[in-house]
Write an enzyme that holds these catalytic residues in place. Sequence first.
Site, mmCIF file in Angstrom:
data_model
loop_
_atom_site.group_PDB
_atom_site.id
_atom_site.type_symbol
_atom_site.label_atom_id
_atom_site.label_comp_id
_atom_site.label_asym_id
_atom_site.label_seq_id
_atom_site.Cartn_x
_atom_site.Cartn_y
_atom_site.Cartn_z
ATOM 1 N N GLU A 48 -8.758 52.546 20.406
ATOM 2 C CA GLU A 48 -7.549 52.291 21.195
ATOM 3 C C GLU A 48 -7.296 50.796 21.361
ATOM 4 O O GLU A 48 -8.216 50.025 21.618
ATOM 5 C CB GLU A 48 -7.722 52.952 22.567
ATOM 6 C CG GLU A 48 -6.515 52.883 23.467
ATOM 7 C CD GLU A 48 -6.691 53.749 24.690
ATOM 8 O OE1 GLU A 48 -6.169 53.369 25.759
ATOM 9 O OE2 GLU A 48 -7.345 54.811 24.590
ATOM 10 N N ASP A 52 2.808 55.495 28.752
ATOM 11 C CA ASP A 52 2.404 55.609 30.151
ATOM 12 C C ASP A 52 3.664 55.816 30.980
ATOM 13 O O ASP A 52 4.596 55.010 30.909
ATOM 14 C CB ASP A 52 1.674 54.327 30.567
ATOM 15 C CG ASP A 52 1.137 54.364 31.978
ATOM 16 O OD1 ASP A 52 1.920 54.653 32.893
ATOM 17 O OD2 ASP A 52 -0.059 54.066 32.170
ATOM 18 N N LYS A 74 -15.385 51.384 26.974
ATOM 19 C CA LYS A 74 -14.785 50.099 26.654
ATOM 20 C C LYS A 74 -15.585 49.352 25.589
ATOM 21 O O LYS A 74 -16.808 49.447 25.524
ATOM 22 C CB LYS A 74 -14.687 49.221 27.908
ATOM 23 C CG LYS A 74 -13.767 49.787 28.971
ATOM 24 C CD LYS A 74 -12.329 49.857 28.489
ATOM 25 C CE LYS A 74 -11.412 50.423 29.545
ATOM 26 N NZ LYS A 74 -10.017 50.489 29.091
ATOM 27 N N HIS A 125 -1.276 57.901 28.351
ATOM 28 C CA HIS A 125 -2.132 57.023 29.140
ATOM 29 C C HIS A 125 -1.833 57.253 30.618
ATOM 30 O O HIS A 125 -0.673 57.352 31.017
ATOM 31 C CB HIS A 125 -1.847 55.563 28.770
ATOM 32 C CG HIS A 125 -2.625 54.565 29.561
ATOM 33 N ND1 HIS A 125 -2.171 54.018 30.742
ATOM 34 C CD2 HIS A 125 -3.844 54.012 29.331
ATOM 35 C CE1 HIS A 125 -3.070 53.165 31.208
ATOM 36 N NE2 HIS A 125 -4.093 53.139 30.380
ATOM 37 N N GLU A 171 0.168 51.956 25.536
ATOM 38 C CA GLU A 171 0.226 52.154 26.981
ATOM 39 C C GLU A 171 1.134 51.145 27.682
ATOM 40 O O GLU A 171 1.706 51.441 28.733
ATOM 41 C CB GLU A 171 -1.171 52.087 27.593
ATOM 42 C CG GLU A 171 -1.812 50.709 27.534
ATOM 43 C CD GLU A 171 -3.240 50.715 28.048
ATOM 44 O OE1 GLU A 171 -3.500 50.046 29.057
ATOM 45 O OE2 GLU A 171 -4.085 51.389 27.438
ATOM 46 N N ASP A 215 -12.014 51.840 23.580
ATOM 47 C CA ASP A 215 -10.782 51.150 23.967
ATOM 48 C C ASP A 215 -11.079 49.657 24.076
ATOM 49 O O ASP A 215 -11.895 49.237 24.902
ATOM 50 C CB ASP A 215 -10.305 51.696 25.312
ATOM 51 C CG ASP A 215 -9.001 51.079 25.792
ATOM 52 O OD1 ASP A 215 -8.429 50.244 25.064
ATOM 53 O OD2 ASP A 215 -8.565 51.436 26.904
ATOM 54 N N GLU A 245 -5.280 61.356 29.462
ATOM 55 C CA GLU A 245 -6.316 60.574 30.114
ATOM 56 C C GLU A 245 -6.499 61.033 31.560
ATOM 57 O O GLU A 245 -5.538 61.289 32.271
ATOM 58 C CB GLU A 245 -5.936 59.095 30.084
ATOM 59 C CG GLU A 245 -6.987 58.179 30.654
ATOM 60 C CD GLU A 245 -6.697 56.728 30.343
ATOM 61 O OE1 GLU A 245 -7.657 55.953 30.253
ATOM 62 O OE2 GLU A 245 -5.516 56.375 30.181
#
Length: 385
Positions: free
Chosen positions: A220, A269, A165, A296, A246, A194, A333
Amino acid sequence: MRITAMETFLLQSPLERPFGWSQGWTDHRATGLLKITTDAGLVGWGEGISGPAAAILRDYFAPHLLGQDPMQRNALWHRMYHTLYNANLAGGFGGSALSAVDIALWDIAGQALGRPIYELLGGQVRDRVAVYATGLYYTEGEFPHRLLEEARGYVAAGFRGMKTKVGGLSLAEDVRRVAAIREAIGPDVHLMVDANQAYNPATAIRIGQMLAPYDILWFEEPVAAQDVDGYLQVKAAVPMAIAGGEGLRTRFDFRDFLARRALDIAQPDVINVGGITELRNVALMANAFGVQVNAHVWGSPVMIAATLHVMATVPPCPTARQPLPYQQEPVMEFDRTPSIIRETVCREPIQQQDGFVPVPDGPGLGIQVDEEAVRRLCVAHQRIP
């Protein structure tokens, strides 16, 4: 065969150590499961049905589903979408409710025919899907020792890529974290970042350039999820690939991102985009535009299995003599943060080996949901009718 009942289960499990990202901090994991029962005794499971999504199922979808043939999933998908369309409810929780029902209907169809979902989609291109480890969140006192131990653990487990992150600290602090992870894992493991929509375009460009020396494979959600022009601005100014999507619902949300080449990597997603039906549609749209699809995934084995079935059918992007993960082959993922839900609601948890996960080959989703575990973790339950 007819649909006789639907049940929703909101699941929660506590975290021993809370973790955070750019938009928040949590001390628990949660998801919503849907169970659809038929008069033939077949049961299908879906995911994404929590909070207002459960109300949409009850108030908007139930009249169009109860008593209907679950094998007619295409007609039912469009009927549900139509009930949301005029009120502009297909985004957000409406898309989540649609996704949950669609996954459950595909599960029932596969069981009825005695075939895995990927066969109903036309057959598999691959029998295992490459996965990367998602973890490396913010936790109290984690840097540097615990964070770097976690990163090294993913390498030892066989992952060829991992994601961390950014956006929750200052630019300098986040760059320090990423630099330390890169040093810990070495040059041969893919590293992604991300931001979870943390930045405006100018700031995203600045940190993207600061991260360039650390060989970041993709950046991301650098900016707000719907900001097509912001994505284009960042994409033109940083050296790594730009990923996102996502939270987008249906192929219509993805249309401009794909047509305008705002994404290098699309990340639909399955419990947001509209289920297996729409994940497949978006994946093929993206493939036609030369955009890689790396789905995702964040939830229970229900959504993991649903995603695996679709990813098993997506062709390389582009075609190649020997397509490779992270280049032409899709990668998926694989959440590694602690989750009792993920590890217990399926009788046999879905595992990776050497950075790959086999595609379930049993009928439907190919997994066995442990309903006792579901009910044990359930904090809110609804049955329709």
